[in-house]
Design a protein around this motif. Structure first.
Motif, PDB file in Angstrom:
ATOM      1  N   GLU A  74     -47.982 -37.101 -31.409  1.00 40.85           N
ATOM      2  CA  GLU A  74     -49.057 -37.430 -30.470  1.00 40.85           C
ATOM      3  C   GLU A  74     -48.778 -38.739 -29.740  1.00 40.85           C
ATOM      4  O   GLU A  74     -49.053 -38.858 -28.545  1.00 40.85           O
ATOM      5  N   ASP A  75     -48.251 -39.715 -30.483  1.00 45.77           N
ATOM      6  CA  ASP A  75     -47.938 -41.018 -29.882  1.00 45.77           C
ATOM      7  C   ASP A  75     -46.870 -40.878 -28.806  1.00 45.77           C
ATOM      8  O   ASP A  75     -47.017 -41.407 -27.698  1.00 45.77           O
ATOM      9  N   ALA A 105     -45.983 -38.179 -27.192  1.00 45.19           N
ATOM     10  CA  ALA A 105     -46.524 -37.391 -26.080  1.00 45.19           C
ATOM     11  C   ALA A 105     -47.339 -38.272 -25.137  1.00 45.19           C
ATOM     12  O   ALA A 105     -47.176 -38.194 -23.913  1.00 45.19           O
ATOM     13  N   GLN A 106     -48.178 -39.112 -25.700  1.00 45.23           N
ATOM     14  CA  GLN A 106     -49.005 -39.986 -24.866  1.00 45.23           C
ATOM     15  C   GLN A 106     -48.146 -40.965 -24.068  1.00 45.23           C
ATOM     16  O   GLN A 106     -48.373 -41.177 -22.878  1.00 45.23           O
ATOM     17  N   LEU A 107     -47.147 -41.543 -24.704  1.00 50.60           N
ATOM     18  CA  LEU A 107     -46.257 -42.482 -24.012  1.00 50.60           C
ATOM     19  C   LEU A 107     -45.469 -41.804 -22.891  1.00 50.60           C
ATOM     20  O   LEU A 107     -45.169 -42.426 -21.872  1.00 50.60           O
ATOM     21  N   GLY A 144     -46.541 -39.047 -21.292  1.00 48.08           N
ATOM     22  CA  GLY A 144     -47.440 -38.397 -20.337  1.00 48.08           C
ATOM     23  C   GLY A 144     -47.321 -36.883 -20.364  1.00 48.08           C
ATOM     24  O   GLY A 144     -47.485 -36.222 -19.338  1.00 48.08           O
ATOM     25  N   SER A 157     -47.887 -33.169 -23.120  1.00 44.59           N
ATOM     26  CA  SER A 157     -48.685 -32.678 -24.241  1.00 44.59           C
ATOM     27  C   SER A 157     -47.890 -32.780 -25.545  1.00 44.59           C
ATOM     28  O   SER A 157     -46.652 -32.847 -25.533  1.00 44.59           O
ATOM     29  N   ARG A 158     -48.611 -32.773 -26.649  1.00 46.25           N
ATOM     30  CA  ARG A 158     -47.961 -32.763 -27.960  1.00 46.25           C
ATOM     31  C   ARG A 158     -47.114 -31.502 -28.101  1.00 46.25           C
ATOM     32  O   ARG A 158     -46.039 -31.532 -28.705  1.00 46.25           O
TER      33      ARG A 158
END
Length: 64
Positions: free
Chosen positions: A17-18, A20-22, A24, A26-27
């Motif tokens: 998740e981390d 993916a967020q960095l 931009g 999806s997981r």
């Protein structure tokens, strides 16, 4: 194309998740890349490598 995203991500203490967020994305995209089910675009591959602190050729390998 194969890769070592999972190992490098875990070594940095990041969850899927981390990362993916960095990135931009999806997981599910991270999961697919880690399982060699998705070959990222060149720009995404470079972003992954940069975030994991490695040259792109040390993260992604061609299937032989």
């Amino acid at each position: 194309m194969r890769n070592c995203i999972k190992e490098l991500r875990k070594a940095r203490g990041l969850r899927q998740e981390d990362l993916a967020q960095l990135l931009g994305v999806s997981r599910q995209t991270v999961v697919a890349m880690e399982n060699d089910k998705y070959d990222p675009t060149l720009s995404l591959a470079m972003k992954v490598a940069r975030l994991l602190g490695q040259p792109v050729e040390c993260v992604f390998f061609p299937d032989e």
